[in-house]
Write a protein that holds these residues in place. Structure first.
Motif, PDB file in Angstrom:
ATOM      1  N   ARG A 193      18.626 -22.224 -27.203  1.00 51.45           N
ATOM      2  CA  ARG A 193      17.607 -22.618 -26.215  1.00 51.45           C
ATOM      3  C   ARG A 193      16.350 -23.117 -26.911  1.00 51.45           C
ATOM      4  N   TYR A 194      16.035 -22.556 -28.100  1.00 50.69           N
ATOM      5  CA  TYR A 194      14.865 -23.028 -28.839  1.00 50.69           C
ATOM      6  C   TYR A 194      15.157 -24.388 -29.492  1.00 50.69           C
ATOM      7  N   ILE A 195      16.403 -24.585 -29.900  1.00 51.48           N
ATOM      8  CA  ILE A 195      16.799 -25.900 -30.432  1.00 51.48           C
ATOM      9  C   ILE A 195      16.664 -26.956 -29.344  1.00 51.48           C
ATOM     10  N   LEU A 196      17.144 -26.631 -28.147  1.00 56.23           N
ATOM     11  CA  LEU A 196      17.082 -27.593 -27.045  1.00 56.23           C
ATOM     12  C   LEU A 196      15.640 -27.848 -26.626  1.00 56.23           C
ATOM     13  N   ASP A 197      14.790 -26.826 -26.624  1.00 60.33           N
ATOM     14  CA  ASP A 197      13.381 -27.028 -26.306  1.00 60.33           C
ATOM     15  C   ASP A 197      12.736 -27.983 -27.304  1.00 60.33           C
ATOM     16  N   TYR A 198      13.071 -27.820 -28.574  1.00 60.03           N
ATOM     17  CA  TYR A 198      12.518 -28.719 -29.590  1.00 60.03           C
ATOM     18  C   TYR A 198      13.017 -30.149 -29.383  1.00 60.03           C
ATOM     19  N   MET A 199      14.269 -30.315 -28.994  1.00 62.32           N
ATOM     20  CA  MET A 199      14.813 -31.655 -28.768  1.00 62.32           C
ATOM     21  C   MET A 199      14.100 -32.359 -27.615  1.00 62.32           C
ATOM     22  N   ARG A 200      13.514 -31.604 -26.702  1.00 66.66           N
ATOM     23  CA  ARG A 200      12.874 -32.221 -25.539  1.00 66.66           C
ATOM     24  C   ARG A 200      11.539 -32.885 -25.892  1.00 66.66           C
ATOM     25  N   ASP A 201      10.716 -32.219 -26.705  1.00 67.07           N
ATOM     26  CA  ASP A 201       9.389 -32.780 -26.988  1.00 67.07           C
ATOM     27  C   ASP A 201       8.953 -32.635 -28.442  1.00 67.07           C
ATOM     28  N   GLN A 202       9.892 -32.231 -29.328  1.00 66.17           N
ATOM     29  CA  GLN A 202       9.614 -32.088 -30.765  1.00 66.17           C
ATOM     30  C   GLN A 202       8.460 -31.112 -31.032  1.00 66.17           C
ATOM     31  N   GLN A 203       8.361 -30.087 -30.230  1.00 59.70           N
ATOM     32  CA  GLN A 203       7.372 -29.033 -30.444  1.00 59.70           C
ATOM     33  C   GLN A 203       8.077 -27.683 -30.473  1.00 59.70           C
ATOM     34  N   LEU A 204       7.491 -26.746 -31.220  1.00 58.74           N
ATOM     35  CA  LEU A 204       8.078 -25.422 -31.367  1.00 58.74           C
ATOM     36  C   LEU A 204       7.183 -24.391 -30.699  1.00 58.74           C
ATOM     37  N   VAL A 205       7.714 -23.684 -29.717  1.00 57.11           N
ATOM     38  CA  VAL A 205       6.991 -22.619 -29.030  1.00 57.11           C
ATOM     39  C   VAL A 205       7.895 -21.389 -29.022  1.00 57.11           C
ATOM     40  N   LEU A 206       7.455 -20.337 -29.703  1.00 57.51           N
ATOM     41  CA  LEU A 206       8.226 -19.106 -29.793  1.00 57.51           C
ATOM     42  C   LEU A 206       7.459 -17.960 -29.143  1.00 57.51           C
ATOM     43  N   PRO A 207       8.160 -16.948 -28.648  1.00 62.23           N
ATOM     44  CA  PRO A 207       7.472 -15.778 -28.079  1.00 62.23           C
ATOM     45  C   PRO A 207       6.746 -14.990 -29.164  1.00 62.23           C
ATOM     46  N   ASP A 208       5.791 -14.175 -28.750  1.00 60.28           N
ATOM     47  CA  ASP A 208       5.065 -13.339 -29.697  1.00 60.28           C
ATOM     48  C   ASP A 208       6.021 -12.361 -30.384  1.00 60.28           C
ATOM     49  N   HIS A 209       5.784 -12.132 -31.672  1.00 66.78           N
ATOM     50  CA  HIS A 209       6.577 -11.195 -32.467  1.00 66.78           C
ATOM     51  C   HIS A 209       8.067 -11.564 -32.433  1.00 66.78           C
ATOM     52  N   PHE A 210       8.349 -12.847 -32.575  1.00 62.77           N
ATOM     53  CA  PHE A 210       9.741 -13.323 -32.545  1.00 62.77           C
ATOM     54  C   PHE A 210      10.494 -12.752 -33.744  1.00 62.77           C
ATOM     55  N   PRO A 211      11.556 -11.964 -33.529  1.00 63.80           N
ATOM     56  CA  PRO A 211      12.189 -11.247 -34.643  1.00 63.80           C
ATOM     57  C   PRO A 211      13.291 -12.008 -35.369  1.00 63.80           C
ATOM     58  N   GLU A 212      13.659 -13.206 -34.896  1.00 70.18           N
ATOM     59  CA  GLU A 212      14.810 -13.895 -35.469  1.00 70.18           C
ATOM     60  C   GLU A 212      14.430 -15.269 -36.002  1.00 70.18           C
ATOM     61  N   ARG A 213      13.283 -15.344 -36.640  1.00 68.48           N
ATOM     62  CA  ARG A 213      12.796 -16.628 -37.134  1.00 68.48           C
ATOM     63  C   ARG A 213      13.704 -17.197 -38.229  1.00 68.48           C
ATOM     64  N   SER A 214      14.143 -16.358 -39.150  1.00 64.27           N
ATOM     65  CA  SER A 214      14.992 -16.855 -40.230  1.00 64.27           C
ATOM     66  C   SER A 214      16.349 -17.305 -39.698  1.00 64.27           C
ATOM     67  N   ARG A 215      16.873 -16.617 -38.690  1.00 63.01           N
ATOM     68  CA  ARG A 215      18.143 -17.045 -38.092  1.00 63.01           C
ATOM     69  C   ARG A 215      17.973 -18.367 -37.366  1.00 63.01           C
ATOM     70  N   LEU A 216      16.841 -18.565 -36.694  1.00 62.32           N
ATOM     71  CA  LEU A 216      16.585 -19.828 -36.025  1.00 62.32           C
ATOM     72  C   LEU A 216      16.432 -20.953 -37.054  1.00 62.32           C
TER      73      LEU A 216
ATOM     74  N   ASP B  26      18.503  -8.986 -24.399  1.00 66.60           N
ATOM     75  CA  ASP B  26      17.092  -8.785 -24.722  1.00 66.60           C
ATOM     76  C   ASP B  26      16.862  -9.202 -26.174  1.00 66.60           C
ATOM     77  N   PRO B  27      17.083 -10.492 -26.502  1.00 67.85           N
ATOM     78  CA  PRO B  27      17.097 -10.900 -27.907  1.00 67.85           C
ATOM     79  C   PRO B  27      15.730 -10.973 -28.560  1.00 67.85           C
ATOM     80  N   ASP B  28      14.638 -11.039 -27.810  1.00 71.35           N
ATOM     81  CA  ASP B  28      13.311 -11.262 -28.378  1.00 71.35           C
ATOM     82  C   ASP B  28      12.453 -10.008 -28.378  1.00 71.35           C
ATOM     83  N   ARG B  29      13.062  -8.851 -28.271  1.00 73.44           N
ATOM     84  CA  ARG B  29      12.298  -7.619 -28.194  1.00 73.44           C
ATOM     85  C   ARG B  29      11.699  -7.280 -29.557  1.00 73.44           C
ATOM     86  N   PRO B  30      10.379  -7.082 -29.679  1.00 68.66           N
ATOM     87  CA  PRO B  30       9.760  -6.706 -30.961  1.00 68.66           C
ATOM     88  C   PRO B  30      10.271  -5.355 -31.436  1.00 68.66           C
ATOM     89  N   PRO B  31      10.244  -5.100 -32.754  1.00 67.24           N
ATOM     90  CA  PRO B  31      10.831  -3.863 -33.297  1.00 67.24           C
ATOM     91  C   PRO B  31      10.199  -2.588 -32.768  1.00 67.24           C
TER      92      PRO B  31
END
Length: 296
Positions: free
Chosen positions: A76-99, A231-236
């Motif tokens: 979903r973050y890949i598709l969001d970037y494809m729409r407007d070439q901008q990156l918007v992630l939730p606060d304390h995103f725990p899977e940045r390296s996987r993305l 619940d993939p974006d839950r902070p630790p």
């Protein structure tokens, strides 16, 4: 008389083999988007897939949707970037390296740069709060800092003291400090009881074992067997009640909790009864059971 707008219903042709609206199945997650979105970044993997003339070479699922064997929730973050070439992630995103790894796979170099850890002039990590996954940090980092500060005032630490154990080997101290906390696991079960209780109960398999508690503790105990899809974006350090286990054996969950130093402190169960058929006395019992575990 106004004419109907059939732009979104245009059928593919030999010159343009893809429809305007495209359905994707990415790792089991379904996405619906426009064809121009998928080809908005020239040279990307999606651009290569949806600009070719041979549509039959692309994999499809049983319902005819284009299939991509990648992480469906990070897409979903890949598709969001494809729409407007901008990156918007939730606060304390725990899977940045996987993305970032997904961005490399989809051949999006600009997105890879956005996700890369930032370095300051002193060659130290910048102030980006999502520069790395919390799980990738050293599990004993906090314990090492605490031990260093305590060594200035305490001449020695007795093994088995509060907050963890410290053992001394060949001149070097090693720590095994575990944070205290609660983990609750629950499941729904049902079984059928025959007439007058004369027949053996027919148990049904446990469909899902739920996990409630602090995210960091749940990941520590269950690791890769923890399903975070709901619940993939839950902070630790936040709490969740939406995780569940990829296996359905309660004993396996108990073993993992025991290995991590947890012990059961409470349990409860509720049940309801209903007749299976109007013309028989067979009854179906449905129950929900929770087990509460605690680690000091």
């Amino acid at each position: 008389m106004a004419l109907a707008d059939n732009t979104g219903c245009a059928k593919p042709s030999e010159d343009f083999p893809f429809p305007e609206i495209i359905e994707l199945n990415v790792g089991g997650q379904v996405y619906i988007t426009r064809h121009p979105t998928l080809v908005s970044v020239p040279g990307s993997l999606l651009w290569e897939m949806f600009t070719q003339k041979n549509v039959r070479s692309l994999a499809r699922d049983s319902k005819g949707r284009f299939f991509v064997d990648r992480d469906g929730f990070l897409f979903r973050y890949i598709l969001d970037y494809m729409r407007d070439q901008q990156l918007v992630l939730p606060d304390h995103f725990p899977e940045r390296s996987r993305l970032q790894r997904e961005a490399e796979y989809f051949m999006l170099p600009e997105l890879v740069k956005m996700l890369a850890p930032k370095l300051s002039k002193q060659n130290s990590l910048g102030d980006d709060p999502c520069q790395s996954d919390p799980e990738e940090l050293s599990p004993n980092a906090d314990a090492t800092r605490n031990l260093t500060s305590a060594s200035a005032t305490l001449p020695s630490v007795m093994a088995g003291g509060p907050g963890g154990a410290v053992t001394t080997g060949t001149g070097a101290a090693s720590t095994d400090v575990r944070r205290a906390g609660f983990i609750t696991i629950g499941y729904r079960g049902s079984y059928t009881l025959g007439r007058d209780s004369q027949t053996d109960a027919k148990f049904r398999r446990v469909a899902r074992i739920m996990v409630c508690g602090k995210t960091s503790l749940a990941k520590e105990v269950f690791g890769d067997t923890l399903n975070e899809s709901r619940d993939p974006d839950r902070p630790p350090e936040r709490y969740t009640s939406r995780y569940y286990l990829k296996f359905t054996f309660l004993e396996q969950a108990f073993d993992k909790l025991a290995d991590a130093g947890f012990h059961m402190v409470a349990c409860n169960s509720t049940g309801t009864c209903a007749f299976a058929h109007d013309q028989t006395d067979d009854r179906i019992w449905t129950s929900y059971t929770e087990y509460v575990f605690y680690r000091e």
